[in-house]
Design an enzyme around this catalytic site. Structure first.
Site, PDB file in Angstrom:
ATOM      1  N   GLY A  50      84.197 106.987 143.459  1.00 15.25           N
ATOM      2  CA  GLY A  50      83.513 107.431 142.259  1.00 15.25           C
ATOM      3  C   GLY A  50      84.427 107.355 141.052  1.00 15.25           C
ATOM      4  CB  CYS A  51      84.420 109.202 137.847  1.00 14.04           C
ATOM      5  SG  CYS A  51      85.415 109.369 136.349  1.00 14.04           S
ATOM      6  CG  PHE A  52      89.293 105.793 137.306  1.00 12.33           C
ATOM      7  CD1 PHE A  52      88.912 106.528 136.188  1.00 12.33           C
ATOM      8  CD2 PHE A  52      89.504 104.425 137.142  1.00 12.33           C
ATOM      9  CE1 PHE A  52      88.749 105.930 134.947  1.00 12.33           C
ATOM     10  CE2 PHE A  52      89.346 103.808 135.905  1.00 12.33           C
ATOM     11  CZ  PHE A  52      88.962 104.564 134.805  1.00 12.33           C
TER      12      PHE A  52
END
EC number: 1.8.4.11
Length: 223
Positions: A50-52
């Site tokens: 997902g979002c880093f």
């Protein structure tokens, strides 16, 4: 959604092992079937979940991790910029490259954190509120040993029966990792009051502390 994952993501304040099923605890705590060779010196691992911002934040609070860098993996250099990756057509995944000391934290323990704290392993091309192939969950082995451990762990978790949906985490061949723009690095550390961080990523760090107290460190590792 798996009950353990839901408890971690939405009920961090009341999370306890007693509240989870015994089988789930056993799956996440059990060593993988594949024997890990004795690694010498710092090792590198690449994970997408997902979002880093959140992936980096969790591993930056993990003991034994000496650096965590947000970036892009899976596509070309020409498209390795956020304005293009965020459209979902570049084949990149938002990913984090970490360096870790295997005498402190093993590779299979990093996988346990990825599966039980960072990402829901059954979701395809999405995590939390984010949608698109660039938000896929993936493991990028850096050598044959890591690949064997990852394959074994995925089989082990898949046989657990804890999920009604199949495990969707992909094992991807290593390609060049491109560091993300400077403003993405240490984003959670620098922006603790950001609405996204408070809603989606701070609970993951709290879950790391609750679920893996021996591997949690309060200080945020930058770099």
């Amino acid at each position: 959604m798996n009950n353990l994952y839901a408890a971690i993501l939405f009920g961090v304040g009341t999370l306890s092992l007693a509240a989870t099923s015994a089988s789930a605890a056993e799956i996440f705590d059990a060593p993988v079937a594949t024997r890990q060779a004795d690694e010498q010196g710092l090792q590198v691992a690449i994970f997408a979940g997902g979002c880093f911002w959140g992936v980096e934040a969790v591993f930056s609070h993990t003991r034994g991790v000496t650096s965590a860098v947000s970036g892009y993996h899976g596509g070309t250099a020409a498209n390795a910029i956020y304005s293009r990756v965020s459209r979902g057509f570049t084949r990149h995944a938002e990913a984090v490259r970490i360096a870790y000391d295997p005498s402190v934290v093993r590779y299979d323990q990093l996988l346990q954190i990825l599966f039980s704290v960072v990402a829901d392993p059954t979701l395809v091309n999405r995590q939390g509120p984010d949608r698109g192939s660039h938000y896929r969950a993936a493991i990028v082995p850096m050598n044959a040993e890591q690949r064997a451990v990852a394959q074994s762990y995925i089989r082990q978790v898949g046989r657990s029966g804890e999920w009604s949906d199949p495990i969707a985490v992909r094992i991807e061949s290593h390609r060049r990792f491109y560091e993300a723009e400077r403003y993405h690095q240490d984003f959670a550390l620098r922006n603790p009051d950001n609405g996204y961080i408070r809603r989606w990523d701070a609970p993951k760090v709290a879950a790391l502390r609750a679920r893996f107290p021996g591997l949690y460190r309060a200080r945020y590792r930058t770099g």
